[in-house]
Structures are given as C-alpha cells and as structure tokens.
Design a protein around this motif. Structure first.
Motif, PDB file in Angstrom:
ATOM      1  N   ASN A  16      -8.084   3.933   1.133  1.00  0.00           N
ATOM      2  CA  ASN A  16      -8.465   2.736   1.472  1.00  0.00           C
ATOM      3  C   ASN A  16      -8.012   1.625   0.487  1.00  0.00           C
ATOM      4  O   ASN A  16      -8.470   0.846   0.012  1.00  0.00           O
ATOM      5  CB  ASN A  16     -10.016   2.823   0.968  1.00  0.00           C
ATOM      6  CG  ASN A  16     -10.751   1.476   1.696  1.00  0.00           C
ATOM      7  OD1 ASN A  16     -10.424   0.903   2.568  1.00  0.00           O
ATOM      8  ND2 ASN A  16     -11.926   1.276   0.789  1.00  0.00           N
ATOM      9  N   ILE A  17      -6.508   1.632   0.698  1.00  0.00           N
ATOM     10  CA  ILE A  17      -5.700   0.419   0.037  1.00  0.00           C
ATOM     11  C   ILE A  17      -4.986  -0.433   1.126  1.00  0.00           C
ATOM     12  O   ILE A  17      -4.328   0.176   2.042  1.00  0.00           O
ATOM     13  CB  ILE A  17      -4.569   1.336  -0.889  1.00  0.00           C
ATOM     14  CG1 ILE A  17      -5.392   2.115  -1.917  1.00  0.00           C
ATOM     15  CG2 ILE A  17      -3.730   0.206  -1.453  1.00  0.00           C
ATOM     16  CD1 ILE A  17      -6.257   1.363  -2.923  1.00  0.00           C
ATOM     17  N   HIS A  18      -5.134  -1.561   0.958  1.00  0.00           N
ATOM     18  CA  HIS A  18      -4.498  -2.502   1.792  1.00  0.00           C
ATOM     19  C   HIS A  18      -2.945  -2.622   1.604  1.00  0.00           C
ATOM     20  O   HIS A  18      -2.550  -2.413   0.398  1.00  0.00           O
ATOM     21  CB  HIS A  18      -5.042  -4.010   1.570  1.00  0.00           C
ATOM     22  CG  HIS A  18      -6.300  -4.109   2.216  1.00  0.00           C
ATOM     23  ND1 HIS A  18      -6.512  -4.602   3.514  1.00  0.00           N
ATOM     24  CD2 HIS A  18      -7.458  -4.370   1.633  1.00  0.00           C
ATOM     25  CE1 HIS A  18      -7.732  -4.846   3.665  1.00  0.00           C
ATOM     26  NE2 HIS A  18      -8.376  -4.486   2.649  1.00  0.00           N
ATOM     27  N   PHE A  19      -2.188  -2.907   2.427  1.00  0.00           N
ATOM     28  CA  PHE A  19      -0.886  -2.757   2.342  1.00  0.00           C
ATOM     29  C   PHE A  19      -0.377  -3.733   1.382  1.00  0.00           C
ATOM     30  O   PHE A  19       0.584  -3.268   0.536  1.00  0.00           O
ATOM     31  CB  PHE A  19      -0.112  -2.962   3.669  1.00  0.00           C
ATOM     32  CG  PHE A  19       1.194  -3.177   3.802  1.00  0.00           C
ATOM     33  CD1 PHE A  19       1.909  -1.878   3.862  1.00  0.00           C
ATOM     34  CD2 PHE A  19       1.792  -4.443   3.734  1.00  0.00           C
ATOM     35  CE1 PHE A  19       3.585  -1.883   3.671  1.00  0.00           C
ATOM     36  CE2 PHE A  19       3.514  -4.247   3.901  1.00  0.00           C
ATOM     37  CZ  PHE A  19       4.105  -3.199   3.588  1.00  0.00           C
ATOM     38  N   ASN A  20      -0.783  -4.936   1.467  1.00  0.00           N
ATOM     39  CA  ASN A  20      -0.249  -6.114   0.365  1.00  0.00           C
ATOM     40  C   ASN A  20      -0.691  -5.706  -0.802  1.00  0.00           C
ATOM     41  O   ASN A  20       0.029  -5.923  -1.946  1.00  0.00           O
ATOM     42  CB  ASN A  20      -0.933  -7.387   0.731  1.00  0.00           C
ATOM     43  CG  ASN A  20      -0.341  -8.146   2.113  1.00  0.00           C
ATOM     44  OD1 ASN A  20       0.994  -7.516   2.453  1.00  0.00           O
ATOM     45  ND2 ASN A  20      -1.019  -8.730   2.663  1.00  0.00           N
ATOM     46  N   ARG A  21      -1.815  -4.911  -1.167  1.00  0.00           N
ATOM     47  CA  ARG A  21      -2.164  -4.565  -2.457  1.00  0.00           C
ATOM     48  C   ARG A  21      -1.234  -3.352  -3.002  1.00  0.00           C
ATOM     49  O   ARG A  21      -0.828  -3.267  -4.278  1.00  0.00           O
ATOM     50  CB  ARG A  21      -3.501  -3.764  -2.634  1.00  0.00           C
ATOM     51  CG  ARG A  21      -4.102  -3.540  -3.832  1.00  0.00           C
ATOM     52  CD  ARG A  21      -4.305  -4.839  -4.638  1.00  0.00           C
ATOM     53  NE  ARG A  21      -5.200  -4.320  -5.943  1.00  0.00           N
ATOM     54  CZ  ARG A  21      -5.055  -4.902  -6.918  1.00  0.00           C
ATOM     55  NH1 ARG A  21      -4.323  -6.019  -7.127  1.00  0.00           N
ATOM     56  NH2 ARG A  21      -5.777  -4.343  -8.051  1.00  0.00           N
ATOM     57  N   LEU A  22      -0.571  -2.531  -2.194  1.00  0.00           N
ATOM     58  CA  LEU A  22       0.074  -1.476  -2.647  1.00  0.00           C
ATOM     59  C   LEU A  22       1.502  -2.076  -3.065  1.00  0.00           C
ATOM     60  O   LEU A  22       2.271  -1.856  -3.769  1.00  0.00           O
ATOM     61  CB  LEU A  22       0.365  -0.371  -1.509  1.00  0.00           C
ATOM     62  CG  LEU A  22       1.255   0.971  -1.707  1.00  0.00           C
ATOM     63  CD1 LEU A  22       0.981   1.509  -2.825  1.00  0.00           C
ATOM     64  CD2 LEU A  22       1.475   1.590  -0.576  1.00  0.00           C
ATOM     65  N   CYS A  23       2.017  -3.133  -2.112  1.00  0.00           N
ATOM     66  CA  CYS A  23       3.293  -3.681  -2.488  1.00  0.00           C
ATOM     67  C   CYS A  23       3.202  -4.648  -3.958  1.00  0.00           C
ATOM     68  O   CYS A  23       3.864  -4.626  -4.605  1.00  0.00           O
ATOM     69  CB  CYS A  23       3.571  -4.725  -1.409  1.00  0.00           C
ATOM     70  SG  CYS A  23       4.202  -3.994   0.159  1.00  0.00           S
ATOM     71  N   SER A  24       2.080  -5.051  -4.150  1.00  0.00           N
ATOM     72  CA  SER A  24       1.732  -5.930  -5.328  1.00  0.00           C
ATOM     73  C   SER A  24       1.567  -4.987  -6.398  1.00  0.00           C
ATOM     74  O   SER A  24       2.267  -5.375  -7.642  1.00  0.00           O
ATOM     75  CB  SER A  24       0.575  -6.751  -5.190  1.00  0.00           C
ATOM     76  OG  SER A  24       0.519  -7.474  -4.345  1.00  0.00           O
ATOM     77  N   ALA A  25       1.238  -3.819  -6.280  1.00  0.00           N
ATOM     78  CA  ALA A  25       1.143  -2.889  -7.370  1.00  0.00           C
ATOM     79  C   ALA A  25       2.383  -2.170  -7.663  1.00  0.00           C
ATOM     80  O   ALA A  25       2.978  -1.998  -8.754  1.00  0.00           O
ATOM     81  CB  ALA A  25       0.293  -1.534  -6.856  1.00  0.00           C
TER      82      ALA A  25
END
Length: 85
Positions: A16-25
């Motif tokens: 349940n992780i948004h794509f943009n959140r993963l990129c930011s991480a």
C-alpha cells in the motif's frame, strides 16, 4: 523527513505504497534519479551496485519493488547513516 519513520512505513505495508512515496524514499536514502521510460524510473547510488527500477502502476508501487529498496537499505546499513538535515 525521518529515515526511520519512512523505513517503518515501507516495511509495515509494502502493498500500500504510492509510487511517488517510494521515489521520495529512495531519494531520502541517497539514491538519484537516473532516467527511465514510460512508467519506469531508475534510481542509483554511488557505492551501491544494485540499481532500483520502480514501475508506476496506476499511482502505486509494486510491492516487490518496495521490498527491494528495504533489502538494499538493510544490506548497506543505510539507516545507520546520519541524516542530511
């Protein structure tokens, strides 16, 4: 942004992780955007052999790609590094 909090968020529910959140991480842990085509984004970091290839599927990250980032964070002890802030 706190690395420990982000790490725990990713680990808690990788489905349940948004794509943009993963990129930011990935960027938070020192990875730099290196390009990509279409829905794919490639991230790399100096000193780490593995590159990360993330795919945007309707705004969400694929769970195995979230786990891939977590594995690299653990393997290279990226949580132990000092925060840039």
């Amino acid at each position: 942004m706190n690395k420990n909090a982000v790490y725990e968020e990713l680990k808690k529910n990788p489905k349940n992780i948004h794509f943009n959140r993963l990129c930011s991480a990935a960027e938070l842990f020192g990875f730099r955007f290196r390009g990509g085509k279409g829905s794919h984004r490639i991230y790399a970091r100096e000193g780490i052999r593995e590159a990360l290839n993330f795919q945007n599927v309707g705004g969400w990250a694929k769970p195995y790609q979230v786990r891939q980032l977590l594995k690299i964070i653990d393997k290279y002890n990226l949580l132990k590094e000092e925060d840039d802030a």
